[in-house]
Design an enzyme around this catalytic site. Structure first.
Site, short mmCIF file in Angstrom:
data_model
loop_
_atom_site.label_atom_id
_atom_site.label_comp_id
_atom_site.label_asym_id
_atom_site.label_seq_id
_atom_site.Cartn_x
_atom_site.Cartn_y
_atom_site.Cartn_z
N ARG A 51 7.52 5.97 0.05
CA ARG A 51 6.09 6.19 -0.23
C ARG A 51 5.41 4.87 -0.62
NH1 ARG A 51 4.56 10.58 -4.55
NH2 ARG A 51 5.38 8.96 -5.92
N ARG A 100 -13.14 -13.91 -8.15
CA ARG A 100 -13.49 -12.52 -7.83
C ARG A 100 -14.30 -12.46 -6.55
NH1 ARG A 100 -17.82 -8.83 -8.97
NH2 ARG A 100 -17.08 -6.69 -9.12
N LYS A 150 -1.00 6.10 -3.34
CA LYS A 150 -0.76 6.13 -4.79
C LYS A 150 -1.34 4.89 -5.46
CE LYS A 150 2.92 7.53 -8.01
NZ LYS A 150 2.15 8.56 -8.70
N1 PDD Z 1 2.28 10.90 -10.99
N2 PDD Z 1 -0.11 14.05 -7.80
C1 PDD Z 1 -0.59 13.03 -8.53
C2 PDD Z 1 -2.05 12.81 -8.58
C3 PDD Z 1 0.30 12.19 -9.23
O1 PDD Z 1 -0.18 11.15 -9.94
C4 PDD Z 1 1.70 12.43 -9.16
C5 PDD Z 1 2.70 11.55 -9.85
C6 PDD Z 1 2.14 13.53 -8.39
C7 PDD Z 1 3.61 13.87 -8.25
O2 PDD Z 1 4.27 12.94 -7.43
P1 PDD Z 1 5.83 12.62 -7.64
O3 PDD Z 1 6.54 13.92 -7.55
O4 PDD Z 1 6.16 11.71 -6.53
O5 PDD Z 1 5.97 11.99 -9.01
C8 PDD Z 1 1.22 14.30 -7.72
C9 PDD Z 1 3.15 9.96 -11.67
C10 PDD Z 1 4.40 10.58 -12.21
C11 PDD Z 1 2.36 9.21 -12.71
O6 PDD Z 1 1.23 8.87 -12.40
O7 PDD Z 1 2.89 8.90 -13.79
#
Ligand code: PDD
Length: 286
Positions: A51, A100, A150
């Protein structure tokens, strides 16, 4: 004091430094991963690695490390910080162009910044929090349209947690056009008559690594899984609900907007899935 990793060096945490011109700091131009550690080993590591590569490529950001190097760094930090149960946080930014500017810098001149640190969480793999379950509130999902990447743009999820706290709840579920997208930092599920229902993958939600594993284990255990959107009203009438994430695995939800689900205690299917997930993931940990 923790040992952290910054751009190729292992350093005491108070010596890990990033420029004020870093685009992660100025523009939230950065992606991250959170990988859990149980028994000193990494859970679902290949998934997090894959990912990360995808998030980077969707943003035309260079990957500063190979998957093997990344595994080595994770293991070294877990060992140096003596983590039995906890998390490894990883962040890659588009680096420090020295000023910036909205335009992306040339990646040949501005290398990515990479930072990793551990968080010690004794009891992470235990059941205390899960047996109690979480209370959630629903809030509008006003995030951007690429939630599958992410990124570190976590201001709204942070605000959501604060709204939940103020309402006496533990977390918030995000709702768009009446349908639940996901939790502030987790994927969302309901259970109705033994059927597990969760939103299908799209740009609207993060493609959770825990989600992928949990759905696979659920199907292998002959559980009924339906990937479709559900409304917040449907959720309030569900038999059970739960969330998944690397930081809380499978976490039962016992109340939504003050409406108790079932008898208001952690649901049996969620607790069973948690057990299966933890057993299987521990076996596959690296
Ligand atoms: N968060 N959806 C969102 C918006 C998230 O931020 C996360 C994970 C998940 C779950 O994804 P995964 O199973 O890959 O952890 C779904 C992490 C844990 C965090 O921001 O700390």
């Amino acid at each position: 004091m923790r040992t952290v990793y910054v751009n190729g060096e292992y350093l005491p945490e108070d010596q890990g430094k990033v420029s004020i011109f870093d685009r992660g700091f100025l523009m939230a131009d950065a992606v991250y991963e959170v990988t859990s550690v149980l028994g000193g080993k990494l859970i679902d590591f290949p998934g997090h690695c894959a990912r990360l590569s995808r998030s980077l490529s969707e943003l035309d950001m260079a990957n500063p490390v190979t998957d093997d190097e990344l595994l080595g760094i994770h293991r070294e930090l877990v060992a140096r910080n003596d983590i039995d149960e906890g998390l490894v946080y990883l962040q890659v930014t588009r680096g420090n162009p020295g000023d910036r500017d909205f335009a992306f810098p040339d990646p040949d001149e501005t290398p990515s910044t990479i930072v990793l640190f551990t968080q010690d969480k004794p009891g992470l793999g235990g059941d205390t929090a899960a047996r109690k379950g979480n209370k959630v509130i629903s809030i509008d999902d006003i995030r951007w349209g690429r939630r599958d990447i992410k990124t570190v743009q976590l201001l709204y999820p942070s605000m959501g947690k604060m709204m939940a706290k103020k309402a006496g709840a533990d977390d918030a579920w995000l709702v768009e056009d009446g349908f639940v997208t996901e939790g502030t930092s987790n994927n969302a599920y309901i259970v109705k008559g033994n059927k597990i229902i969760t939103r299908a993958l799209s740009r609207d939600i993060l493609h959770g690594i825990t989600r992928a594993a949990v759905l696979r284990f659920a199907r292998e255990a002959q559980m009924d899984v339906e990937e479709r959107s559900f409304t917040i009203d449907e959720a309030k009438q569900a038999d059970e609900a739960f969330t998944t994430s690397a930081s809380a695995f499978v976490m039962p939800v016992v109340e939504i907007d003050g409406v108790q689900l079932g008898d208001g205690t952690a649901g049996p299917l969620a607790l069973r899935l948690r057990e299966i997930y933890l057993d299987e993931s521990r076996k596959a940990a690296v």
